[in-house]
Design an enzyme around this catalytic site. Structure first.
Site, PDB file in Angstrom:
ATOM      1  N   LYS A  52       0.882  -1.109   0.021  1.00 17.47           N
ATOM      2  CA  LYS A  52      -0.063   0.015   0.045  1.00 17.47           C
ATOM      3  C   LYS A  52       0.898   1.326  -0.038  1.00 17.47           C
ATOM      4  CE  LYS A  52      -3.687  -2.540   2.149  1.00 17.47           C
ATOM      5  NZ  LYS A  52      -4.327  -2.875   3.606  1.00 17.47           N
ATOM      6  N   GLN A  96      -4.716  -1.461   9.641  1.00 15.00           N
ATOM      7  CA  GLN A  96      -4.513  -3.070   9.028  1.00 15.00           C
ATOM      8  C   GLN A  96      -5.017  -4.008  10.145  1.00 15.00           C
ATOM      9  OE1 GLN A  96      -3.561  -3.678   5.838  1.00 15.00           O
ATOM     10  NE2 GLN A  96      -4.296  -5.579   6.258  1.00 15.00           N
ATOM     11  N   ASP A 119     -11.041   2.655   3.986  1.00 18.10           N
ATOM     12  CA  ASP A 119     -11.291   0.955   3.875  1.00 18.10           C
ATOM     13  C   ASP A 119     -12.795   0.690   3.636  1.00 18.10           C
ATOM     14  OD1 ASP A 119      -9.331  -0.680   3.691  1.00 18.10           O
ATOM     15  OD2 ASP A 119      -8.787  -0.762   5.642  1.00 18.10           O
TER      16      ASP A 119
END
Ligand code: NAD
Length: 289
Positions: A52, A96, A119
């Site tokens: 990412k 994460q 997200d």
């Protein structure tokens, strides 16, 4: 059979994003800024976060990586989330997953500001998505929509079977493909660990999305002729012939499928790279708020 090459498509979309960032820079606008919080040393999570951050650099975004050891307290993580929520320079951020067991993932998710939830996991964004309102779509399902759309795969009126009901893949995927819209308008069946006679469902699927996390569980006899296969699974299986001691396989066993299906995503190089690109697309959107 058509290979739905997510890696090539992700590179193409990154090039488009890079051009947008160049235009923003020339106009003196705000460069998109994504922050990522990584807790502990889960090897897969480290790879995902590294990808990412690297992808941000590739397209000219600013990125910030915040790392904490596995024994970090929940209150420290919540403090970091609060800081990121309030930092005007950060457009969007992710925490994460998975987090260590002593940290309540729901509490962390609920603390993330929906405006910065690139997200697309917070209740506001999931609710807006369900209602068909503009929102940040969860990265993996959004990446799959992009694969379907850019490869001109018709979903309207099709039988779609989604294997898995997780909040980050199976559930949102089912909602998005059944929504009124394009891609969408499919007749969706969502299967899970308690589904009986799984193969009876999968054999009806014009489009089969596998997001289970069991290596090569879906076999050729479970698949309809001409189906489109989207394999979300990323599973490590031991392989002594590889230098690192393992290889990555999906949830679908590719043996016997090449001559049977019309299209499928490879693992690796299918859904994975598109997930990262979705996150970048959401971050660009967040920076333009
Ligand atoms: P999860 O463990 O949260 O959910 C798995 C789902 O599979 C559950 O809903 C469960 O009910 C279902 N399931 C389990 N056994 C089953 C069975 N025998 N038959 C039918 N359904 C069954 O997993 P997840 O987070 O949704 O991830 C699934 C897979 O996708 C994993 O391999 C993960 O690594 C991978 N993944 C990939 C990406 C990507 O970008 N490619 C992103 C997220 C997850």
């Amino acid at each position: 059979m058509q290979v739905l090459d997510g890696k090539a498509l992700s590179e193409q979309i990154k090039e488009e994003l890079k051009q947008e960032v160049d235009t923003i820079r020339l106009a003196g606008g705000k460069i998109p800024h994504l922050a990522a919080v990584l807790v502990g040393d889960n090897p897969a999570s480290q790879v995902y976060v590294r990808n990412k951050v690297r992808s941000c650099e590739q397209v000219g975004f600013q990125s910030t990586l915040i790392r904490r050891p596995a024994d970090v307290s929940q209150s420290e993580i919540l403090d970091i989330v609060k800081r990121l929520n309030e930092d005007p320079d950060v457009d969007g951020f992710i925490v994460q997953l998975p987090l260590p067991d002593h940290i309540d993932e729901d509490a962390v998710n609920l603390a993330i500001s929906p405006e910065k939830d690139v997200d697309g996991f917070t209740p506001i964004n999931i609710g807006k998505m369900t209602l068909g309102l503009p929102s940040y779509l969860p990265a993996t399902p959004n990446g799959i929509l992009e694969i379907l759309h850019r490869n001109n795969i018709e979903t309207s009126g099709k039988e779609v079977v989604v294997l898995g009901r997780s909040n980050i893949v199976g559930k949102p995927m089912s909602i998005l493909l059944s929504r009124k819209g394009q891609p969408g308008n499919a007749t969706v069946t969502m299967c899970h660990s308690r589904t009986k006679n799984l193969a009876e469902h999968t054999r009806r699927a014009d489009i089969l999305v596998a997001a289970i996390g069991i290596p090569e569980m879906v076999t050729a006899d479970m698949v309809k002729d001409g189906a489109v296969i989207i394999d979300v699974g990323i599973n490590r299986v031991e392989d002594a012939s590889r230098k690192r001691g393992y290889r990555l396989v999906g949830d679908v066993d590719y043996a016997g499928l090449e001559d049977k299906v019309s299209a499928m995503t490879p693992v690796p190089g299918g859904v994975g790279p598109m997930t990262v690109v979705s996150l970048l697309m959401n971050t660009l959107k967040a920076s333009q708020r």
